[in-house]
Design a protein around this motif. Sequence first.
Motif, mmCIF file in Angstrom:
data_model
loop_
_atom_site.group_PDB
_atom_site.id
_atom_site.type_symbol
_atom_site.label_atom_id
_atom_site.label_comp_id
_atom_site.label_asym_id
_atom_site.label_seq_id
_atom_site.Cartn_x
_atom_site.Cartn_y
_atom_site.Cartn_z
ATOM 1 N N LEU A 106 -1.811 2.954 -7.253
ATOM 2 C CA LEU A 106 -1.811 3.236 -5.448
ATOM 3 C C LEU A 106 -2.201 2.847 -4.609
ATOM 4 C CD1 LEU A 106 -0.703 6.957 -6.432
ATOM 5 C CD2 LEU A 106 0.296 5.163 -6.249
ATOM 6 N N ALA A 107 -4.089 2.577 -4.642
ATOM 7 C CA ALA A 107 -5.205 2.557 -4.198
ATOM 8 C C ALA A 107 -4.604 0.486 -3.618
ATOM 9 C CB ALA A 107 -6.604 1.744 -4.077
ATOM 10 N N GLN B 212 -1.139 -0.083 -1.793
ATOM 11 C CA GLN B 212 -1.224 0.036 -0.534
ATOM 12 C C GLN B 212 -1.955 -1.190 -0.507
ATOM 13 O OE1 GLN B 212 -0.450 2.191 1.023
ATOM 14 N NE2 GLN B 212 -0.568 2.191 2.835
ATOM 15 N N ARG C 144 0.796 -3.195 0.555
ATOM 16 C CA ARG C 144 1.787 -2.937 1.443
ATOM 17 C C ARG C 144 0.731 -3.831 2.873
ATOM 18 N NH1 ARG C 144 4.163 3.241 1.064
ATOM 19 N NH2 ARG C 144 5.105 2.157 2.369
ATOM 20 N N ASP C 145 -0.569 -3.023 2.697
ATOM 21 C CA ASP C 145 -1.180 -3.069 4.382
ATOM 22 C C ASP C 145 -0.969 -4.822 4.790
ATOM 23 O OD1 ASP C 145 -1.176 -0.419 4.506
ATOM 24 O OD2 ASP C 145 -3.485 -0.389 3.765
#
Length: 418
Positions: A274-275, A278, A281-282
């Motif tokens: 998940l990290a 993320q 995505r960032d």
Amino acid sequence: MALNTSADAPIPVGEVSRLIGGWIDRLGAVWVEGQITQISRRPGAGVVFLTLRDPSRDVSLTVTCFRGVFEQVAEVVGEGARVVVHAKPEWYAARGQLSLRAAEIRPVGVGELLARLEQLKKTLAAEGLFALDRKRPLPFLPQLIGLVTGRASAAERDVRENARLRWPAVRFEVRNVPVQGAAAVPRVIDAVRDLDGHRDVDVIIVARGGGSVEDLLPFSDERLIRAVAACTTPLVSAIGHEPDSPLLDLVADLRASTPTDAAKRVVPDVREELARVQLVRDRALRVIRGLLDREEHGLRAALSRPSMAAPYRMIDERAAEIEDRVDRARRCLKHALDRADADLAHTLARVVALSPAATLRRGYAVLQREDGSVVREPARVRAAERLRARVAEGEFAVRVERGGADRGAADGAVPPPA
């Protein structure tokens, strides 16, 4: 036999050393058991020196052997190992030193077992069963994990708990089998083959807790090694602890140091993933924003250009130019037409002034014969010849009373042909 010597009749030291060497030579080769306390291998030397000790009697002997003899057991024999040596006693007369010339070295107990395993390892490696190009990659996220382990064992608990902590949705297909003893090898082989044939199993883990070398022997069995090599499903070996290294570790697609490590290597950590998601995505958002900013800046720069700020300006300028040129063309054409009209009027006046009709309007007439030819000379007409007189307002017929031809005949001239 005893020697007859006295203080007055001694024998030389060399003779005593020679006699001792003769007695030792008659002893022949013997099997000697002891513990290796020192190994001396000099680089490039063809001979290895060992010190063999009897702990019970605190006696040591020097053993020499060719490097090839020692290399056969070098990987399983070290300082402190118990060995059995087949050697011939030798006496070095120059120094008065006894040593053993070893022709064969055999490990005792665990050492002998390790030697057999080492030989099996070399045989299987020569067949290519441990080659790196045979290793298959593990799936990123296995949907179903096959687990071969002991019933209610700590290894099974470690694998299950650590896998579920990393990915709660993970599923297991467990095969509980004996992991030591005579029945361990066939049961483990059957479990591995069963899971390998299961169409939903993505990866297989063979796990066992730590133990002695003898306890881990089933996982170095040749039958099990060949069965694992024939698997089509990726297999992870998680046997014992970090120092333990059965042959299964070499043939497996991945070697885990412990069952806990196997769970961590097979199942991804949901928090880490998940990290990563993320983070991606960032990064994607930053890239998209940067791209939009660049495009917006370029669009603003394009809109600020005169052609975009006042798009009809060029059209208006061209329209004015066209209108001006149309007006100029009209003026030029009108001037040309006026000049042509004046020229035409002048030419018409000249034509009218020089035309036969104008001459006729001044009172002249044109005489024509019946065939339409014009009479130009009096000598060309005859008396009583009918002619047609053409005047400005029309024509009428006339009759020649006396022609020029008749007057010529009276004067003796030849009249012209009719």
